[in-house]
Design a protein around this motif. Sequence first.
Motif, PDB file in Angstrom:
ATOM      1  N   UNK A 112       0.774  -1.278  -0.024  1.00 41.46           N
ATOM      2  CA  UNK A 112       0.048  -0.008  -0.129  1.00 41.46           C
ATOM      3  C   UNK A 112       0.913   1.117  -0.050  1.00 41.46           C
ATOM      4  N   UNK A 113       0.538   2.240  -0.985  1.00 40.17           N
ATOM      5  CA  UNK A 113       1.298   3.196  -0.956  1.00 40.17           C
ATOM      6  C   UNK A 113       0.210   4.805  -0.933  1.00 40.17           C
ATOM      7  N   UNK A 114       0.573   5.491   0.116  1.00 38.49           N
ATOM      8  CA  UNK A 114      -0.604   6.477   0.358  1.00 38.49           C
ATOM      9  C   UNK A 114      -0.117   7.823   0.565  1.00 38.49           C
ATOM     10  N   UNK A 115      -0.589   8.783   0.017  1.00 35.75           N
ATOM     11  CA  UNK A 115      -0.119  10.018   0.272  1.00 35.75           C
ATOM     12  C   UNK A 115      -1.307  11.171   0.733  1.00 35.75           C
ATOM     13  N   UNK A 175       1.916  24.086   3.535  1.00 41.75           N
ATOM     14  CA  UNK A 175       1.648  23.128   2.267  1.00 41.75           C
ATOM     15  C   UNK A 175       2.545  22.054   2.140  1.00 41.75           C
ATOM     16  N   UNK A 176       2.162  20.883   1.633  1.00 41.44           N
ATOM     17  CA  UNK A 176       3.191  19.983   0.987  1.00 41.44           C
ATOM     18  C   UNK A 176       2.384  18.487   0.982  1.00 41.44           C
ATOM     19  N   UNK A 177       3.280  17.530   1.034  1.00 40.37           N
ATOM     20  CA  UNK A 177       2.750  16.345   0.567  1.00 40.37           C
ATOM     21  C   UNK A 177       3.520  15.495   1.703  1.00 40.37           C
ATOM     22  N   UNK A 178       2.671  14.633   2.472  1.00 42.23           N
ATOM     23  CA  UNK A 178       3.144  13.392   3.524  1.00 42.23           C
ATOM     24  C   UNK A 178       2.863  12.101   2.692  1.00 42.23           C
ATOM     25  N   UNK A 179       3.849  11.367   2.544  1.00 38.71           N
ATOM     26  CA  UNK A 179       3.696  10.127   2.052  1.00 38.71           C
ATOM     27  C   UNK A 179       4.205   8.777   2.904  1.00 38.71           C
ATOM     28  N   UNK A 180       3.864   7.720   2.745  1.00 41.59           N
ATOM     29  CA  UNK A 180       4.500   6.662   3.150  1.00 41.59           C
ATOM     30  C   UNK A 180       3.879   5.506   2.497  1.00 41.59           C
ATOM     31  N   UNK A 194      -1.276   9.602   7.331  1.00 41.53           N
ATOM     32  CA  UNK A 194      -0.290  10.865   6.883  1.00 41.53           C
ATOM     33  C   UNK A 194      -1.141  11.932   7.017  1.00 41.53           C
ATOM     34  N   UNK A 195      -2.266  12.222   6.750  1.00 40.75           N
ATOM     35  CA  UNK A 195      -3.098  13.130   7.274  1.00 40.75           C
ATOM     36  C   UNK A 195      -3.112  13.712   8.457  1.00 40.75           C
ATOM     37  N   UNK A 196      -3.388  12.623   9.484  1.00 41.37           N
ATOM     38  CA  UNK A 196      -3.148  13.109  10.963  1.00 41.37           C
ATOM     39  C   UNK A 196      -1.834  13.685  11.042  1.00 41.37           C
ATOM     40  N   UNK A 197      -0.660  13.176  10.402  1.00 42.15           N
ATOM     41  CA  UNK A 197       0.334  13.754  10.853  1.00 42.15           C
ATOM     42  C   UNK A 197       0.698  15.013  10.260  1.00 42.15           C
TER      43      UNK A 197
END
Length: 887
Positions: free
Chosen positions: A433-436, A526-531, A595-598
């Motif tokens: 699973x890849x999520x952003x 702003x920006x992207x958080x990924x894992x 990632x959203x909560x982080x």
Amino acid sequence: MRKTKIQHAITTALSGMSLAALALTAPLALAQEAETEAAEPENLEKIAVVGARGAPRSVTSSPVPVDVLSAEDIEAVAFTDMNNVLMTLVPSYAVSRQPISDGGTFIRPATLRGMPTDKTLVLVNSKRRHRAALVSIGGSGTQGPDIATIPTAAIANVEVLRDGAAAQYGSDAIAGVINFQLKENTEGGSFTADYGSYFEGDGDQITITGNKGFALGEDGFLSISAEYSDSEATYRGEQYCESWFCVDEQSDQYIADATAMANSVHGSDVVQPWGQPNTSGTRIFVNAGYALTDDAELYAFGNYSESEGDGSFYYRYPGNGTIEDLRLEDGSIWSPLEIYPGGFTPRFFGDVTDYSLVGGIKGMSGALGYDISGRYGYNDISYTLSNTINPSMGNESPTSFKPGDLTNEETQFQADFTYDLDEYVFAFGLSYLDESYEISEGEEASYFAGDYAQADPWGFCNDDYTTTEAGAAVIANGSTLNCANYTSNDSDEDGIEDDGFEGVDAVYTIVGVGSNGFPGYSPDYSGSYERDSYAVYTDISGDITDSLFAQAALRYEDYSDFGSELVYKVAAFYQINDDVGIRSSYGTGFRAPTPGQQGTTNVSTRLPNGQPVATGLFPAGGEVAQALGAEELLPEKSTNFTLGLTANYGDLTLTVDYYNIKLEDRLYSVSTRDVSTTVVTDPDADGYDAYQNYLALSSAGVSGAESIGGVFFFQNAFDTVTEGLDVVATYKMDSTYGTTMITGSVNYNDTDFDSDPSEYLDPEDIFDFKNGTPEMRGVFSVTHSYDVWSAVARLSYYGEYENVGSDDGDVINEDTIQTYGSEFMFDIEGSYMINENLTLSVGVRNLFDNYPDPSSNGDACCGQIYDSASVVDWQGGYYYTRLAARF
């Protein structure tokens, strides 16, 4: 479509369990059809129990509690929002209407068994449903799927697993699993038009929904479902009249201006509207399958949804820190009242786009069943703010803003297998699973720090409160500038400077930064958080004896940002005799913060002390929250235990299940911490912590820190224990006057702390966490059909709950504790089958127009009458008519 060898083989291999029980065994099995060939009558009763017309809704042969809601059950509910449908049918599922909650106005968070949305895994056709982009800004900070994007016409049945299943399905499945099974019709279809309105004469709603099935050659199907809905706003408030400002006590002209603003902006006669927002949406779901051979089948399904809504924020009145006099560059005085003579109420608009695509191949190779799939999910919220200003820009501010977008994306590849071992079924699989989560920058004016974010922006006054040359020049041109009109003293030596100022000239006024109500996302935030993550699991289940069925599962997950975890589960069902059985399960769970909560950040108006205050939420791992004492987020861990009794006595089916969920390191927002620019140097003086919080924001470079009155962030704040009891009973009666189905379901749920939360929560939040929702909830319904007539009567019960209005330091003010009484709401619907294709229905929801108790403890303000966060509906009675066609 002909029955394929794969479907027959899986049905035969797993015939020892009902299909609902298979939801606990392997994702592959749950994806199969609920029908079986006529040549296998011995399997029919065990498999077809799920979703069969007139069948008991709670499965009694499963080792864990499972509710199965048929398409007929769903269609009999006078709601189109799937959240409301589930809340009506499943007592342990709850959702509230929050009219002033930023994105929560448009995507509503729900709970199952007292656990927030992100503790319940949502599946469609047994595949994980992607999350919405919204992260709730308070409480548990939940980020879960938006099931309102699923049209009711697309659903064949819904399976609600009321038990932890993290060992089978992974992170999120702590409270349970909800699986939406899509229709697979090769022909025919349906069309439904629904119109209704509230007793109050507002909230008109129209819904048009339909489904059509097509055959793809001889061996495939294509089922297309679509829905359009439009709901107008409701108004359940009163005029804004508080101790700090009361509209009714203003001049006649001001009242006229304020009322005109309200009517032109949101269509009510009060400046602060409370009720459901305007919403509309178009939703499409497609489900398809094609048998390549007798042993293999291709499948695909997906959706596209666009919806929009609008709501209001809190009313801005003169002198509230936003509507203030400012001294412009030419020395004149300007006020936002020149734009909004009656004050203003910001309007918040959300456009939600959601789409997904899932595809795969499943089949049989000897005794081995396989299901290899890939999925992509996307959800985006685009915000617009109108009828507001960026105060720091003064008279140059626009009145409409684009504060930015939130986007959640997920891509997953999965392989699931089952192997028939005669008496047992062995299942195993793996997934990646890849999520952003992305926060897109808003337009500059939405976050821009204008000239008036600081005192004396034009340099009219010296530090000793004398006039500069520039100041003298504007005075010469007729300005009323008075730099000396600033009184400062600390004569009482209390460590608080400027506590005696009065009559400050407008040149010293400092106002907020960004679009008021919801400042836009600046480049800094702003920006992207990924894992990414991967998982492997194994599961074995089968009959140990003729009376004992058992199951064991093991799952290993590894996250790029939180490391790895091994979870397990065991479950068993024992048939005591032909009528009675007992079941139990025990398992562990693991949920990594999204990632959203982080990464989410937000500045909005909240009511931490009963008054509207600009409050900032900052990521726990970021510089700002770290400066305020936050720590990096950790995974949540859980243990689940259930013990239940099932019984079948003729036409009576009964299940009683006890559950206990222990959640460690529970993610929750800390109580709002005050922020103040008033200088307090004595650590023992009131206001010292608030001033330190301001210094922390300022040192972290937060733009507009001077206008922020409170801050908070998410933390792994405490441990909890949730325990309760679910009782579900159904009874079917046949007579010469038709068929009657009686269903009763009751949930008791209690959540308490298992650790001391006082480091993170104030006494008021602790009290409300434990007492703020009803412990008892029940739904009782009677469905009767005779010839061309049918009727449904439903009674919903909500138990008592409590709320505290305010706290005094570390002590609860007992005088402000309000007990909200229990409530009963009665729904009724009658239907007449005009012919074999057309059915006309009329009904009333909340027939006796019941409302919850009004809030009377001071916790509600600003024209609010009812506790808007209550799970008890506060919209009143609703009548509707529906025309349904089947073809």
